[in-house]
Design a protein around this motif. Structure first.
Motif, PDB file in Angstrom:
ATOM      1  N   GLY A 118      -7.815   2.517 -32.266  1.00  0.00           N
ATOM      2  CA  GLY A 118      -7.958   3.685 -31.408  1.00  0.00           C
ATOM      3  C   GLY A 118      -9.364   3.763 -30.849  1.00  0.00           C
ATOM      4  O   GLY A 118     -10.326   3.295 -31.475  1.00  0.00           O
ATOM      5  N   LEU A 119      -9.493   4.369 -29.655  1.00  0.00           N
ATOM      6  CA  LEU A 119     -10.796   4.522 -29.012  1.00  0.00           C
ATOM      7  C   LEU A 119     -11.103   5.992 -28.774  1.00  0.00           C
ATOM      8  O   LEU A 119     -10.241   6.775 -28.375  1.00  0.00           O
ATOM      9  CB  LEU A 119     -10.820   3.775 -27.672  1.00  0.00           C
ATOM     10  CG  LEU A 119     -10.940   2.254 -27.717  1.00  0.00           C
ATOM     11  CD1 LEU A 119     -10.868   1.679 -26.313  1.00  0.00           C
ATOM     12  CD2 LEU A 119     -12.238   1.835 -28.392  1.00  0.00           C
ATOM     13  N   LEU A 120     -12.364   6.345 -29.022  1.00  0.00           N
ATOM     14  CA  LEU A 120     -12.882   7.671 -28.734  1.00  0.00           C
ATOM     15  C   LEU A 120     -14.207   7.514 -28.010  1.00  0.00           C
ATOM     16  O   LEU A 120     -15.046   6.696 -28.411  1.00  0.00           O
ATOM     17  CB  LEU A 120     -13.114   8.468 -30.021  1.00  0.00           C
ATOM     18  CG  LEU A 120     -11.892   8.787 -30.886  1.00  0.00           C
ATOM     19  CD1 LEU A 120     -12.344   9.348 -32.235  1.00  0.00           C
ATOM     20  CD2 LEU A 120     -10.981   9.785 -30.177  1.00  0.00           C
ATOM     21  N   LEU A 121     -14.403   8.297 -26.958  1.00  0.00           N
ATOM     22  CA  LEU A 121     -15.647   8.241 -26.201  1.00  0.00           C
ATOM     23  C   LEU A 121     -16.294   9.626 -26.237  1.00  0.00           C
ATOM     24  O   LEU A 121     -15.719  10.608 -25.748  1.00  0.00           O
ATOM     25  CB  LEU A 121     -15.349   7.821 -24.760  1.00  0.00           C
ATOM     26  CG  LEU A 121     -16.535   7.469 -23.848  1.00  0.00           C
ATOM     27  CD1 LEU A 121     -17.394   6.364 -24.452  1.00  0.00           C
ATOM     28  CD2 LEU A 121     -16.023   7.043 -22.469  1.00  0.00           C
ATOM     29  N   GLY A 122     -17.469   9.708 -26.868  1.00  0.00           N
ATOM     30  CA  GLY A 122     -18.206  10.972 -26.924  1.00  0.00           C
ATOM     31  C   GLY A 122     -17.408  12.111 -27.514  1.00  0.00           C
ATOM     32  O   GLY A 122     -16.920  12.044 -28.652  1.00  0.00           O
ATOM     33  N   GLU A 123     -17.234  13.173 -26.720  1.00  0.00           N
ATOM     34  CA  GLU A 123     -16.585  14.413 -27.178  1.00  0.00           C
ATOM     35  C   GLU A 123     -15.099  14.260 -27.491  1.00  0.00           C
ATOM     36  O   GLU A 123     -14.479  15.190 -28.020  1.00  0.00           O
ATOM     37  CB  GLU A 123     -16.777  15.521 -26.134  1.00  0.00           C
ATOM     38  CG  GLU A 123     -18.203  16.046 -26.027  1.00  0.00           C
ATOM     39  CD  GLU A 123     -19.119  15.128 -25.227  1.00  0.00           C
ATOM     40  OE1 GLU A 123     -20.330  15.404 -25.181  1.00  0.00           O
ATOM     41  OE2 GLU A 123     -18.636  14.129 -24.656  1.00  0.00           O
ATOM     42  N   ASP A 124     -14.524  13.100 -27.195  1.00  0.00           N
ATOM     43  CA  ASP A 124     -13.124  12.850 -27.582  1.00  0.00           C
ATOM     44  C   ASP A 124     -12.920  12.988 -29.086  1.00  0.00           C
ATOM     45  O   ASP A 124     -11.798  13.202 -29.555  1.00  0.00           O
ATOM     46  CB  ASP A 124     -12.681  11.441 -27.160  1.00  0.00           C
ATOM     47  CG  ASP A 124     -12.456  11.329 -25.663  1.00  0.00           C
ATOM     48  OD1 ASP A 124     -12.302  12.370 -24.998  1.00  0.00           O
ATOM     49  OD2 ASP A 124     -12.433  10.193 -25.159  1.00  0.00           O
ATOM     50  N   LEU A 125     -13.998  12.864 -29.833  1.00  0.00           N
ATOM     51  CA  LEU A 125     -13.905  12.990 -31.292  1.00  0.00           C
ATOM     52  C   LEU A 125     -13.267  14.315 -31.697  1.00  0.00           C
ATOM     53  O   LEU A 125     -12.626  14.414 -32.745  1.00  0.00           O
ATOM     54  CB  LEU A 125     -15.302  12.884 -31.913  1.00  0.00           C
ATOM     55  CG  LEU A 125     -15.375  12.935 -33.441  1.00  0.00           C
ATOM     56  CD1 LEU A 125     -14.850  11.642 -34.057  1.00  0.00           C
ATOM     57  CD2 LEU A 125     -16.805  13.193 -33.904  1.00  0.00           C
ATOM     58  N   HIS A 126     -13.411  15.353 -30.875  1.00  0.00           N
ATOM     59  CA  HIS A 126     -12.914  16.685 -31.217  1.00  0.00           C
ATOM     60  C   HIS A 126     -11.617  17.031 -30.486  1.00  0.00           C
ATOM     61  O   HIS A 126     -11.203  18.199 -30.488  1.00  0.00           O
ATOM     62  CB  HIS A 126     -13.992  17.727 -30.896  1.00  0.00           C
ATOM     63  CG  HIS A 126     -15.312  17.426 -31.538  1.00  0.00           C
ATOM     64  ND1 HIS A 126     -15.522  17.524 -32.903  1.00  0.00           N
ATOM     65  CD2 HIS A 126     -16.484  16.995 -31.012  1.00  0.00           C
ATOM     66  CE1 HIS A 126     -16.756  17.177 -33.189  1.00  0.00           C
ATOM     67  NE2 HIS A 126     -17.367  16.855 -32.065  1.00  0.00           N
ATOM     68  N   ASN A 127     -10.979  16.027 -29.900  1.00  0.00           N
ATOM     69  CA  ASN A 127      -9.741  16.234 -29.151  1.00  0.00           C
ATOM     70  C   ASN A 127      -8.539  16.135 -30.100  1.00  0.00           C
ATOM     71  O   ASN A 127      -8.185  15.043 -30.564  1.00  0.00           O
ATOM     72  CB  ASN A 127      -9.641  15.198 -28.033  1.00  0.00           C
ATOM     73  CG  ASN A 127      -8.509  15.481 -27.067  1.00  0.00           C
ATOM     74  OD1 ASN A 127      -7.378  15.710 -27.470  1.00  0.00           O
ATOM     75  ND2 ASN A 127      -8.814  15.436 -25.774  1.00  0.00           N
ATOM     76  N   LYS A 128      -7.923  17.257 -30.401  1.00  0.00           N
ATOM     77  CA  LYS A 128      -6.837  17.302 -31.387  1.00  0.00           C
ATOM     78  C   LYS A 128      -5.617  16.498 -30.949  1.00  0.00           C
ATOM     79  O   LYS A 128      -4.924  15.904 -31.782  1.00  0.00           O
ATOM     80  CB  LYS A 128      -6.434  18.763 -31.646  1.00  0.00           C
ATOM     81  CG  LYS A 128      -7.506  19.580 -32.352  1.00  0.00           C
ATOM     82  CD  LYS A 128      -7.028  21.006 -32.611  1.00  0.00           C
ATOM     83  CE  LYS A 128      -8.085  21.810 -33.332  1.00  0.00           C
ATOM     84  NZ  LYS A 128      -7.637  23.220 -33.592  1.00  0.00           N
ATOM     85  N   ILE A 129      -5.345  16.459 -29.653  1.00  0.00           N
ATOM     86  CA  ILE A 129      -4.173  15.734 -29.151  1.00  0.00           C
ATOM     87  C   ILE A 129      -4.301  14.237 -29.433  1.00  0.00           C
ATOM     88  O   ILE A 129      -3.340  13.581 -29.848  1.00  0.00           O
ATOM     89  CB  ILE A 129      -3.987  15.993 -27.637  1.00  0.00           C
ATOM     90  CG1 ILE A 129      -3.659  17.470 -27.393  1.00  0.00           C
ATOM     91  CG2 ILE A 129      -2.885  15.094 -27.070  1.00  0.00           C
ATOM     92  CD1 ILE A 129      -3.572  17.846 -25.931  1.00  0.00           C
ATOM     93  N   ILE A 130      -5.519  13.696 -29.235  1.00  0.00           N
ATOM     94  CA  ILE A 130      -5.737  12.277 -29.520  1.00  0.00           C
ATOM     95  C   ILE A 130      -5.554  11.992 -31.008  1.00  0.00           C
ATOM     96  O   ILE A 130      -4.905  11.019 -31.398  1.00  0.00           O
ATOM     97  CB  ILE A 130      -7.140  11.826 -29.057  1.00  0.00           C
ATOM     98  CG1 ILE A 130      -7.308  12.050 -27.555  1.00  0.00           C
ATOM     99  CG2 ILE A 130      -7.352  10.351 -29.387  1.00  0.00           C
ATOM    100  CD1 ILE A 130      -8.705  11.728 -27.032  1.00  0.00           C
TER     101      ILE A 130
END
Length: 236
Positions: free
Chosen positions: A133-145
């Motif tokens: 899985g990939l997360l970029l910056g603020e994606d870390l706090h994206n519950k849907i991901i």
């Protein structure tokens, strides 16, 4: 169980790779190279929209690294107008001198990326014998991901990030350690230093913090090759 070799380069966002640094990456024999959010940023731009003019130069530098490094290059990120005409923050994925794909940031920074739109690409990829899985910056706090990662049983997640001042060094370690334990994942974070901002790259797993940069290394370029044990591999 498979062992995946992952190289991370905590790199100054404004400095190109030198030939010696590219050789160092090549000699690591890693399957993946992770670069921080915002790398490469050689051209000072007043806005994300203006930065799109330099898209080709950013990508050309990643292809220069790929001439010597045969593994998968993830990152860092740059602004571009995608096929749907949306201005997005995109994470290029490069292998064997080919720009294979992009991951688009789903959670633009509300203060710094006001004109940037939410990306629409997948967050899960299969490359280099690994499903990740990939997360970029603020994606870390994206519950849907995160719900998608949990549903799909993703074991390893790469977080290409920019360190903020919201947490201290110790708080950052505690946060990532708790997250990896809660989600039962391998979480590898790579940051870049820029304009006095600290860089706190690390590797957290269900057993705790496996590796981290020291406090005295927050403003330095750091290269590290990690060996990560995963239960499932995909030999493509």
């Amino acid at each position: 169980m498979a062992v995946i070799k992952i190289a991370i380069y905590q790199k100054n966002l404004h400095k190109r790779f030198t030939p010696d640094e590219i050789t160092k990456v090549q000699q690591s024999k890693a399957q993946f190279l992770l670069l921080p959010e915002g790398f490469p940023h050689f051209f000072q731009s007043g806005s994300p929209k203006e930065a799109t003019k330099h898209e080709k130069e950013y990508q050309d530098h990643l292809l220069e690294i790929s001439e010597k490094f045969s593994g998968v290059i993830l990152g860092g990120s740059h602004y571009r107008v995608n096929e749907n005409g949306k201005l997005v923050s995109a994470l290029p994925i490069v292998q064997s001198l080919v720009l294979v794909d992009f991951y688009e940031k789903k959670t633009p920074n509300k203060q710094q990326e006001m004109e940037v739109q939410e990306g629409s690409t997948e967050s899960i990829f299969i490359m280099g014998g690994l499903r990740f899985g990939l997360l970029l910056g603020e994606d870390l706090h994206n519950k849907i991901i995160w719900e998608e990662f949990q549903k799909e049983g993703i074991e390893i997640i790469f977080h290409l990030d920019t360190t903020t001042d919201l947490r201290t060094y110790e708080e950052d370690l505690s946060f990532y350690e708790a997250l990896a334990k809660e989600k039962k994942i391998h979480l590898i974070r790579v940051c870049g230093s820029s304009e006095g901002k600290p860089a706190r790259s690390l590797y957290a797993s269900p057993s705790g913090i496996n590796w981290k940069v020291g406090k005295v290394e927050e403003d330095k370029d750091v290269f590290k090759t990690l060996s990560v044990n995963v239960m499932r591999s995909y030999l493509l």
